[in-house]
Design a protein around this motif. Structure first.
Motif, mmCIF file in Angstrom:
data_model
loop_
_atom_site.group_PDB
_atom_site.id
_atom_site.type_symbol
_atom_site.label_atom_id
_atom_site.label_comp_id
_atom_site.label_asym_id
_atom_site.label_seq_id
_atom_site.Cartn_x
_atom_site.Cartn_y
_atom_site.Cartn_z
ATOM 1 N N ALA A 167 6.713 -0.968 6.264
ATOM 2 C CA ALA A 167 8.060 -1.457 6.587
ATOM 3 C C ALA A 167 7.983 -2.615 7.573
ATOM 4 N N LYS B 66 5.228 -4.553 7.931
ATOM 5 C CA LYS B 66 4.424 -5.635 7.365
ATOM 6 C C LYS B 66 5.217 -6.499 6.373
ATOM 7 N N ASP C 220 13.744 -0.425 5.567
ATOM 8 C CA ASP C 220 13.538 -1.735 6.198
ATOM 9 C C ASP C 220 14.471 -2.755 5.593
ATOM 10 N N ILE D 115 11.330 -7.693 2.307
ATOM 11 C CA ILE D 115 11.362 -8.527 1.088
ATOM 12 C C ILE D 115 11.769 -7.743 -0.166
ATOM 13 N N ILE E 146 3.303 0.606 -7.706
ATOM 14 C CA ILE E 146 2.806 0.357 -6.348
ATOM 15 C C ILE E 146 2.244 1.624 -5.693
ATOM 16 N N ARG F 161 -1.276 -4.026 -5.687
ATOM 17 C CA ARG F 161 -0.632 -4.851 -4.667
ATOM 18 C C ARG F 161 0.165 -5.939 -5.362
ATOM 19 N N LEU F 162 1.205 -6.411 -4.684
ATOM 20 C CA LEU F 162 2.034 -7.427 -5.338
ATOM 21 C C LEU F 162 1.836 -8.801 -4.691
ATOM 22 N N GLY G 66 -3.843 -6.691 3.009
ATOM 23 C CA GLY G 66 -3.783 -5.248 2.731
ATOM 24 C C GLY G 66 -4.833 -4.867 1.710
ATOM 25 N N THR G 67 -4.929 -3.562 1.447
ATOM 26 C CA THR G 67 -5.950 -3.082 0.517
ATOM 27 C C THR G 67 -5.347 -2.399 -0.709
ATOM 28 N N GLY G 68 -4.057 -2.113 -0.689
ATOM 29 C CA GLY G 68 -3.433 -1.433 -1.828
ATOM 30 C C GLY G 68 -3.703 0.058 -1.826
ATOM 31 N N VAL G 69 -4.044 0.619 -0.639
ATOM 32 C CA VAL G 69 -4.372 2.045 -0.597
ATOM 33 C C VAL G 69 -3.233 2.850 0.055
ATOM 34 N N GLY G 70 -2.403 2.179 0.902
ATOM 35 C CA GLY G 70 -1.407 2.884 1.712
ATOM 36 C C GLY G 70 -0.477 3.802 0.909
ATOM 37 N N LEU G 71 0.170 3.236 -0.140
ATOM 38 C CA LEU G 71 1.137 4.049 -0.882
ATOM 39 C C LEU G 71 0.435 5.116 -1.730
ATOM 40 N N ALA G 72 -0.858 4.872 -2.089
ATOM 41 C CA ALA G 72 -1.614 5.908 -2.810
ATOM 42 C C ALA G 72 -1.826 7.104 -1.890
ATOM 43 N N PHE H 271 12.192 3.757 1.442
ATOM 44 C CA PHE H 271 11.218 4.721 0.916
ATOM 45 C C PHE H 271 11.597 6.115 1.395
HETATM 46 P P1 ADP Z 1 -0.934 -2.600 0.954
HETATM 47 O O1 ADP Z 1 0.181 -2.420 1.938
HETATM 48 O O2 ADP Z 1 -2.254 -2.417 1.556
HETATM 49 O O3 ADP Z 1 -0.794 -3.827 0.152
HETATM 50 P P2 ADP Z 1 0.238 -0.300 -0.255
HETATM 51 O O4 ADP Z 1 -0.346 0.676 -1.217
HETATM 52 O O5 ADP Z 1 0.697 0.255 1.050
HETATM 53 O O6 ADP Z 1 -0.825 -1.427 -0.079
HETATM 54 O O7 ADP Z 1 1.448 -0.990 -0.944
HETATM 55 C C1 ADP Z 1 1.304 -1.493 -2.260
HETATM 56 C C2 ADP Z 1 2.243 -2.657 -2.481
HETATM 57 O O8 ADP Z 1 3.579 -2.188 -2.470
HETATM 58 C C3 ADP Z 1 2.215 -3.679 -1.387
HETATM 59 O O9 ADP Z 1 1.169 -4.614 -1.624
HETATM 60 C C4 ADP Z 1 3.575 -4.322 -1.492
HETATM 61 O O10 ADP Z 1 3.573 -5.298 -2.493
HETATM 62 C C5 ADP Z 1 4.454 -3.193 -1.910
HETATM 63 N N1 ADP Z 1 5.155 -2.575 -0.774
HETATM 64 C C6 ADP Z 1 4.815 -1.463 -0.112
HETATM 65 N N2 ADP Z 1 5.717 -1.194 0.877
HETATM 66 C C7 ADP Z 1 6.639 -2.174 0.822
HETATM 67 C C8 ADP Z 1 7.834 -2.468 1.571
HETATM 68 N N3 ADP Z 1 8.256 -1.691 2.597
HETATM 69 N N4 ADP Z 1 8.554 -3.557 1.213
HETATM 70 C C9 ADP Z 1 8.145 -4.348 0.201
HETATM 71 N N5 ADP Z 1 7.035 -4.115 -0.528
HETATM 72 C C10 ADP Z 1 6.286 -3.047 -0.233
#
Ligand code: ADP
Length: 557
Positions: free
Chosen positions: A453, A455, A482, A485, A495, A501-502, A510-516, A541
């Motif tokens: 949120a 970042k 948040d 974006i 995601i 990652r987007l 970032g690494t794309g691991v957080g939401l996993a 979220f």
């Molecule tokens: P990382 O943060 O390391 O890129 P995450 O697994 O946490 O990886 O998130 C995957 C993707 O989801 C992010 O790269 C981003 O594009 C999108 N995302 C996650 N949280 C948010 C958020 N709060 N607002 C917008 N996009 C988000």
């Protein structure tokens, strides 16, 4: 008087003659033609026909006749229109007489009658069987004008009734034949044997196939219920005897499946026996028998196949679980062991930069700096992977806990990682409903949501994060909202997968691991998760966890 008498005698003779034929013959056309011939003879016209009502109910076909030119019998038809004598006879059931067609004012007659020289006509209905439409009409024609006397008409009625009975007898005969043909075919196709058993003596007569099924030497073999019981394998014998006893006592259908040792080759076969009592002549049991060995074997092999299939599936599942566990362990070890050489690389590159910078020259320094940068990113990746692996593998200790703690520690972590409080503000609800969860896992889940949120804030704008919770029917839903974006609808599911990652590293590292970690963690807590968002409009979220029971207190760590 004499003339009357002799005519009566002739007519009675003819009735008797026709009656005999009607009982003997199976041939409808023969009976009808003979009926026409005899009635013509009886009334002295030698001219008569039978018209048959067709299934459409509107047409009469000349089915048989005598005295007609070619092209009438089997061909000519009469329309059952309102103004014909035939329609009238059919409708009223009364005989209709036209002594002279030329003078007839009531009815219209078909052309073929006139062409064939008919001058007078008497119509008598031939009734159908019970609840059936009439068969048709007996028509006695005359080439000269003719009055039909009362006696003539009475004779014709009797005669037509006799004819109706003969026709109906043939119809019933045909139905019986058709039914037995169908039955025979069904028996053949179904490979069924049939039998009849006298209940008093147990004596049984069976069809050829019946005896073949039991392996009896010849049809008509001296065969009884006891002999049959003897063929039944000892294990099934009591059941079979019981089934017969209770079918008899309760007057129910007999239904038996059992194994027999067939006569002759002593082969073990499955049979199915069905029967019903028929008490019309003494008490009989009438029934069928089938050899169902093939079906039984197929059923058994199906059961066996299913069992091995189930075994195989559970073996494979166990294998899969084991190899997954091994893979997890492998990923953990590799990540863990990579850290030491990575630190060495980074450390040496730093020493190069700090102590030998001058000797390296500008280009050398740039390369050394890139080594430090790459090593740092790799360390982040390894740490994230280790965290992910821990969420997957950690023991889960579900306790009553206050989510506020997890939120507080997430914010502390955020501060520790150096986020700028003048750019990002966080509002936290004053209190949270207690939940049932694992403390460590919940902290990891919340932390990743809060870090994201902060970042993914909109550039050039302050960011505002709100964290609160609400009780839901199914549990407690914790929200991390948040004004960043946002996320386009097509990406909102993927995601949550690892490494999805987007954005590029330059805009949002970032690494794309957080939401996993969020997904796996919530799943391990038995909860659900999701996001409400759209591009440019911020994200909300949520994770939903089990609520603590009413009045429960937070358990110590
Ligand atoms: P990382 O943060 O390391 O890129 P995450 O697994 O946490 O990886 O998130 C995957 C993707 O989801 C992010 O790269 C981003 O594009 C999108 N995302 C996650 N949280 C948010 C958020 N709060 N607002 C917008 N996009 C988000």
């Amino acid at each position: 008087m004499d003339e009357d008498h002799s005519r009566q005698l002739r007519q009675q003779n003819i009735l008797a003659k026709f009656g005999e034929l009607a009982l003997q013959s199976d041939d409808l056309d023969e009976i009808l033609t003979e009926a026409c011939r005899l009635v013509g003879e009886a009334l002295g016209t030698d001219f008569a026909k039978v018209v048959e009502l067709q299934p459409d109910g509107n047409t009469l076909l000349v089915r048989a006749g005598v005295g007609w030119k070619d092209g009438v019998v089997g061909v000519a038809t009469i329309d059952v229109a309102d103004d014909t004598s035939e329609a009238y006879a059919l409708k009223t059931g009364e005989p209709m007489i036209s002594p002279d067609i030329d003078e007839e004012t009531r009815f219209r007659y078909a052309d073929f009658l006139i062409d064939n020289g008919a001058k007078a006509v008497a119509n008598v209905i031939i009734i159908g069987g019970k609840d059936r439409p009439p068969f048709g009409i007996l028509q006695v024609d005359s080439r000269t004008r003719r009055e039909f006397s009362e006696e003539d008409v009475a004779f014709l009625r009797t005669y037509a009734n006799l004819l109706a009975a003969a026709v109906d007898r043939l119809r019933v005969l045909k139905e019986v034949r058709d039914t037995s043909t169908r039955l025979r075919l069904a028996f053949e196709v179904g490979e069924l044997g049939s039998f009849e058993m006298d209940m008093a003596s147990g004596r049984t007569t069976g069809s050829d196939r019946y005896h073949r099924i039991f392996g009896n030497p010849a049809p008509g073999a001296d065969w009884t219920w006891d002999a049959l019981l003897d063929r039944v394998v000892p294990d099934d014998r009591d059941n079979v005897a019981d089934a017969m006893r209770s079918a008899l006592a309760e007057d129910q259908e007999l239904r038996i499946e059992c194994q027999i040792l067939r006569g002759g080759d002593r082969a073990l076969r499955w049979i199915e026996l069905r029967g019903r009592q028929d008490s019309e002549e003494g008490i009989r049991l009438v029934g069928i028998v089938a050899d169902i060995t093939d079906r039984k074997l197929a059923e058994q092999s199906l059961v066996a196949t299913n069992e091995t299939l189930e075994e195989k599936v559970s073996d494979r599942t166990a294998l899969l679980a084991e190899s997954n566990a091994q893979l997890d362990a492998f990923a953990y070890t590799v990540s863990h062991d990579l850290r030491a050489p990575l630190r060495a690389m980074e450390g040496f590159a730093r020493i190069l930069l700090e102590d030998h910078g001058a000797k390296l020259g500008e280009e050398g320094e740039r390369y050394a700096s890139r080594i430090v940068g790459a090593a740092t990113r790799m360390e982040v990746l390894i740490n994230d992977l280790l965290a992910f692996s821990r969420v997957q593998r950690a023991d889960v200790a579900i306790k009553v806990i206050d989510p506020a703690r997890a939120v507080r520690s997430a914010i502390a972590e955020l501060r520790g990682s150096g986020f700028d409080e003048s750019v990002v503000t966080v509002d936290v609800a004053p209190s949270f409903p207690l939940v049932r969860a694992d403390r460590t896992i919940l902290a990891q889940v919340i932390s990743n949501l809060v870090v994201n949120a902060a970042k993914f804030k909109a550039p050039d704008r302050r960011a505002h994060i709100t964290i609160w919770a609400e009780p839901r029917a199914e549990g407690v839903r914790i929200w991390v909202e948040d004004d960043g974006i946002g996320i386009a609808p097509e990406h909102q599911t993927r995601i949550f997968n690892v490494f999805e990652r987007l954005h590029g590293q330059e805009s949002y590292p970032g690494t794309g691991v957080g939401l996993a970690i969020v997904k796996t963690g919530v799943e391990r807590l038995g909860g659900t998760y999701g996001v409400e968002t759209s591009l440019g409009a911020g994200s909300r979220f949520w994770v939903e966890l089990q609520a603590a029971e009413d009045g429960a207190r937070e358990e110590p760590a």
